[in-house]
Design a protein around this motif. Structure first.
Motif, mmCIF file in Angstrom:
data_model
loop_
_atom_site.group_PDB
_atom_site.id
_atom_site.type_symbol
_atom_site.label_atom_id
_atom_site.label_comp_id
_atom_site.label_asym_id
_atom_site.label_seq_id
_atom_site.Cartn_x
_atom_site.Cartn_y
_atom_site.Cartn_z
ATOM 1 N N LYS A 14 148.010 -11.887 28.641
ATOM 2 C CA LYS A 14 147.542 -11.569 30.123
ATOM 3 C C LYS A 14 148.457 -10.210 30.319
ATOM 4 C CE LYS A 14 148.194 -13.554 34.649
ATOM 5 N NZ LYS A 14 149.746 -13.841 35.380
ATOM 6 N N LYS A 15 149.465 -10.094 29.758
ATOM 7 C CA LYS A 15 150.256 -8.778 29.806
ATOM 8 C C LYS A 15 149.594 -8.041 29.021
ATOM 9 C CE LYS A 15 154.947 -7.587 29.731
ATOM 10 N NZ LYS A 15 156.490 -7.638 29.469
ATOM 11 N N PHE A 16 148.986 -8.050 28.180
ATOM 12 C CA PHE A 16 148.377 -7.128 27.130
ATOM 13 C C PHE A 16 147.263 -6.520 28.080
ATOM 14 C CE2 PHE A 16 145.731 -5.888 23.441
ATOM 15 C CZ PHE A 16 146.395 -4.881 23.110
ATOM 16 N N LYS A 17 146.617 -7.230 28.696
ATOM 17 C CA LYS A 17 145.494 -6.839 29.485
ATOM 18 C C LYS A 17 145.829 -6.089 30.727
ATOM 19 C CE LYS A 17 141.882 -10.319 29.125
ATOM 20 N NZ LYS A 17 141.304 -11.371 29.818
ATOM 21 N N GLY A 18 147.268 -6.213 31.219
ATOM 22 C CA GLY A 18 147.890 -5.516 32.220
ATOM 23 C C GLY A 18 148.229 -4.062 31.686
ATOM 24 N N PHE A 19 148.797 -4.225 30.414
ATOM 25 C CA PHE A 19 149.060 -2.815 29.929
ATOM 26 C C PHE A 19 147.715 -1.746 29.767
ATOM 27 C CE2 PHE A 19 152.228 -4.418 26.638
ATOM 28 C CZ PHE A 19 153.118 -4.505 27.758
ATOM 29 N N ILE A 20 146.509 -2.621 29.417
ATOM 30 C CA ILE A 20 145.219 -1.636 29.517
ATOM 31 C C ILE A 20 145.002 -1.285 30.827
ATOM 32 C CG2 ILE A 20 142.637 -2.018 29.087
ATOM 33 C CD1 ILE A 20 143.504 -4.042 26.822
ATOM 34 N N GLU A 21 145.107 -2.293 31.766
ATOM 35 C CA GLU A 21 144.863 -1.907 33.317
ATOM 36 C C GLU A 21 145.886 -0.724 33.563
ATOM 37 O OE1 GLU A 21 142.494 -3.720 35.245
ATOM 38 O OE2 GLU A 21 142.890 -2.187 36.648
ATOM 39 N N LYS A 22 146.717 -0.741 33.387
ATOM 40 C CA LYS A 22 147.732 0.374 33.596
ATOM 41 C C LYS A 22 147.540 1.804 33.012
ATOM 42 C CE LYS A 22 152.899 1.563 33.200
ATOM 43 N NZ LYS A 22 154.025 1.076 32.638
ATOM 44 N N ALA A 23 147.159 1.683 31.528
ATOM 45 C CA ALA A 23 146.790 2.882 30.798
ATOM 46 C C ALA A 23 145.717 3.527 31.597
ATOM 47 C CB ALA A 23 146.581 2.715 29.547
ATOM 48 N N LYS A 53 160.326 11.343 14.743
ATOM 49 C CA LYS A 53 160.553 11.665 15.861
ATOM 50 C C LYS A 53 160.520 10.568 16.898
ATOM 51 C CE LYS A 53 159.064 16.414 15.163
ATOM 52 N NZ LYS A 53 157.709 17.012 14.775
ATOM 53 N N HIS A 54 159.994 9.373 16.381
ATOM 54 C CA HIS A 54 159.688 8.261 17.555
ATOM 55 C C HIS A 54 160.098 6.983 17.391
ATOM 56 C CE1 HIS A 54 156.247 10.650 19.504
ATOM 57 N NE2 HIS A 54 156.406 9.705 20.328
ATOM 58 N N THR A 55 160.356 5.994 18.470
ATOM 59 C CA THR A 55 160.558 4.718 18.230
ATOM 60 C C THR A 55 159.579 4.109 19.028
ATOM 61 O OG1 THR A 55 162.972 5.277 17.852
ATOM 62 C CG2 THR A 55 162.197 2.712 18.626
ATOM 63 N N PHE A 56 158.633 3.467 18.494
ATOM 64 C CA PHE A 56 157.435 2.669 19.143
ATOM 65 C C PHE A 56 157.904 1.272 19.024
ATOM 66 C CE2 PHE A 56 153.713 0.249 19.114
ATOM 67 C CZ PHE A 56 153.177 0.795 20.239
ATOM 68 N N SER A 57 157.868 0.636 20.450
ATOM 69 C CA SER A 57 158.048 -0.589 20.509
ATOM 70 C C SER A 57 156.795 -1.153 21.309
ATOM 71 C CB SER A 57 159.498 -1.021 21.315
ATOM 72 O OG SER A 57 159.223 -2.245 21.948
ATOM 73 N N ALA A 58 156.100 -2.203 20.765
ATOM 74 C CA ALA A 58 154.676 -2.397 21.585
ATOM 75 C C ALA A 58 154.979 -2.672 23.193
ATOM 76 C CB ALA A 58 153.909 -3.502 20.709
ATOM 77 N N GLY A 59 155.983 -3.791 23.283
ATOM 78 C CA GLY A 59 156.358 -4.288 24.558
ATOM 79 C C GLY A 59 156.490 -3.186 25.565
ATOM 80 N N LYS A 60 156.908 -2.005 25.282
ATOM 81 C CA LYS A 60 157.179 -0.945 26.121
ATOM 82 C C LYS A 60 156.296 0.075 26.094
ATOM 83 C CE LYS A 60 161.545 0.989 25.411
ATOM 84 N NZ LYS A 60 161.209 2.083 24.503
ATOM 85 N N ASP A 61 155.896 0.597 24.873
ATOM 86 C CA ASP A 61 155.241 1.776 24.500
ATOM 87 C C ASP A 61 153.769 1.755 24.490
ATOM 88 O OD1 ASP A 61 157.630 3.013 24.948
ATOM 89 O OD2 ASP A 61 157.856 2.594 22.749
ATOM 90 N N TYR A 62 153.057 0.558 24.605
ATOM 91 C CA TYR A 62 151.780 0.199 24.373
ATOM 92 C C TYR A 62 150.736 1.008 25.520
ATOM 93 C CZ TYR A 62 147.705 -1.607 21.738
ATOM 94 O OH TYR A 62 146.842 -1.864 20.998
ATOM 95 N N PRO A 63 151.170 1.058 26.895
ATOM 96 C CA PRO A 63 150.381 1.760 27.606
ATOM 97 C C PRO A 63 150.243 3.186 27.321
ATOM 98 C CG PRO A 63 151.774 -0.159 28.647
ATOM 99 C CD PRO A 63 152.432 0.085 27.402
ATOM 100 N N ALA A 64 151.267 3.753 26.981
ATOM 101 C CA ALA A 64 151.250 5.425 26.757
ATOM 102 C C ALA A 64 150.477 5.465 25.683
ATOM 103 C CB ALA A 64 152.925 5.734 26.637
ATOM 104 N N LEU A 65 150.625 4.628 24.714
ATOM 105 C CA LEU A 65 149.892 4.746 23.340
ATOM 106 C C LEU A 65 148.293 5.020 23.743
ATOM 107 C CD1 LEU A 65 149.759 4.999 20.077
ATOM 108 C CD2 LEU A 65 149.540 2.545 20.136
ATOM 109 N N LEU A 66 147.896 3.693 24.426
ATOM 110 C CA LEU A 66 146.593 3.600 24.750
ATOM 111 C C LEU A 66 146.001 4.696 25.984
ATOM 112 C CD1 LEU A 66 144.612 1.443 24.709
ATOM 113 C CD2 LEU A 66 145.628 0.231 26.541
#
Ligand code: SAH
Length: 403
Positions: free
Chosen positions: A353-362, A315-328
């Motif tokens: 740095k970008k990864f921490k941005g994902f966390i911030e966004k989530a 059912k899913h395609t997961f791409s970390a660069g795009k979908d990590y914030p939603a997963l979090l």
């Protein structure tokens, strides 16, 4: 002599004058940086890398690996790429891991980490007397004899296995990876800070445990698991669950889509003297499990997120660069107040740095607050160099959900 009267006799590969990476010290010969390469080069050919004016930059080998055409091995025009070159690099790498060899509670670790140890495209791991060589291109595979001879000379290995990771589209095809010495009895039980892991060096590219998460498993066991309900997503063989259980978790729940994960996880519990029946091992799509957990109002004191960089399920395609914030976001929803989340990614297309941005966004999306407790990148045995930051692909942030 590779050079006669100042003229190179090796095959030549020219770097664009606009390229900064290679001139800045990066050893990877990125295809986009190349303006000219001799036609019909065979994999493993020794090449001189020169600038647009023909001036020597470095010497390396030709070997296609993702977007790379090979690796620079030396910037010294007089240094020869021969058996003694490989032996010197491998010797230095082994010496660098001396403290690991001397530690009786850790018998599995990386002994050679590609460009970090001076030879891009080649890694080697140690599993209690056995060595596993990873060849990342057909080019580096041409130096198999040199690498094996060095291992024979420098170590007292019990046996050697190999993974040809250059096979079709990165998939793995060989059915027997045994190369030299004696065969291991599987499962081969190794230790890591006293935690036992069952490994299978002859099964696939994944042998049962990812060695780069050693410090994260230790942190989970020693600091974050005691008395907690733990959810381990994308759990593979349940290595994080085992660390949490040994650290006194009330219960662990491991979720992975792959059928093999159930028996593999049971085995990792058993080799640590833990009763796997006291824990949940669920074979299911993580995204589906999250929906179920929200519906059932489940919550956890420790949630571990370690997805692959890219995954496709029914059912899913997961791409970390795009979908990590939603997963979090989903993980945040089922984490207790003051609970801890271990967010991990091995995706090399973004940095910490970008990864921490994902966390911030989530957290912005969920409207909550958090505090970062600790951060991890690759451990010491996964040696990296500052000229090739992409080589330090691991990003782990351990955080506390405050509200
Ligand atoms: N965290 C693990 C390593 C994860 S490897 C460890 O520390 O050992 C990635 C795992 O994700 C694989 O086992 C794969 O089967 C699983 N996986 C990929 N997509 C998934 C999905 N949608 N749901 C559940 N598991 C998934």
């Amino acid at each position: 002599m590779d050079w006669v009267n100042g003229l190179s006799i090796n095959a030549r590969l020219k770097i664009k004058s606009s390229d900064k990476g290679i001139k800045g010290g990066s050893p990877l010969i990125h295809s986009e940086a190349v303006s000219y390469v001799d036609a019909g080069l065979a994999e493993g050919t020794i090449i001189d890398v020169v600038d647009e004016k023909g001036k020597f930059i470095g010497k390396g080998y030709y070997g296609k690996q993702n977007k790379g055409l090979g690796w620079i091995l030396t910037r010294n025009a007089d240094e020869k790429i021969n058996a003694s070159f490989f032996e010197r690099k491998i010797k230095a790498a082994l010496e660098n891991r001396q403290s690991f060899f001397e530690d009786p509670s850790t018998t599995a670790f990386r002994v050679f980490n590609g460009e970090g140890d001076g030879i891009g495209g080649l890694t080697m791991d140690y599993f209690d007397g056995f060595y596993v060589i990873n060849w990342y291109s057909e080019g580096i595979y041409q130096f198999k004899e040199e690498v094996l001879q060095s291992l024979e000379k420098l170590t007292d290995y019990k046996g050697v296995y190999e993974k040809k990771r250059f096979a079709e589209k990165g998939s793995y095809i060989d059915d027997d990876d045994f190369v030299a010495g004696e065969r291991a009895q599987f499962p081969l039980i190794v230790q890591e800070n006293g935690i036992h892991f069952a490994t299978y060096l002859n099964e696939s590219a994944m042998v049962g445990v990812f060695l780069d998460q050693r410090e994260v498993r230790k942190a989970i066991r020693d600091k974050y698991a005691s008395g907690k309900k733990v959810l381990n997503t994308f759990s593979y063989t349940g290595a994080f669950s085992v660390a949490a259980a040994l650290g006194g978790a009330e219960k662990t729940t491991s979720v992975d889509l792959a059928n093999r994960s159930r028996s593999k996880t049971q085995e990792q519990f058993s080799v640590n003297g833990l009763d796997y029946e006291a824990h949940d091992i669920i074979v299911e799509d993580v995204f589906h499990y999250f929906k179920y957990a929200v519906r059932k109002k489940l919550s956890f004191g420790l949630v571990i997120l370690d997805p692959p960089s890219f995954a496709r399920s029914k059912k899913h395609t997961f791409s970390a660069g795009k979908d990590y914030p939603a997963l979090l976001e989903q993980a945040i929803e089922i984490t207790e107040k003051n609970g801890v989340i271990v967010a991990s990614s091995n995706c090399s297309t973004f940095d910490m740095k970008k990864f921490k941005g994902f966390i911030e966004k989530a957290f912005r999306q969920t409207g909550g607050n958090y505090k970062i407790l600790e951060e991890h990148t690759l451990p010491e045995d996964f040696k990296t160099i500052k000229e090739f930051r992409e080589g330090d692909y691991l990003k782990v942030v351990i955080l506390k959900k405050l509200s």
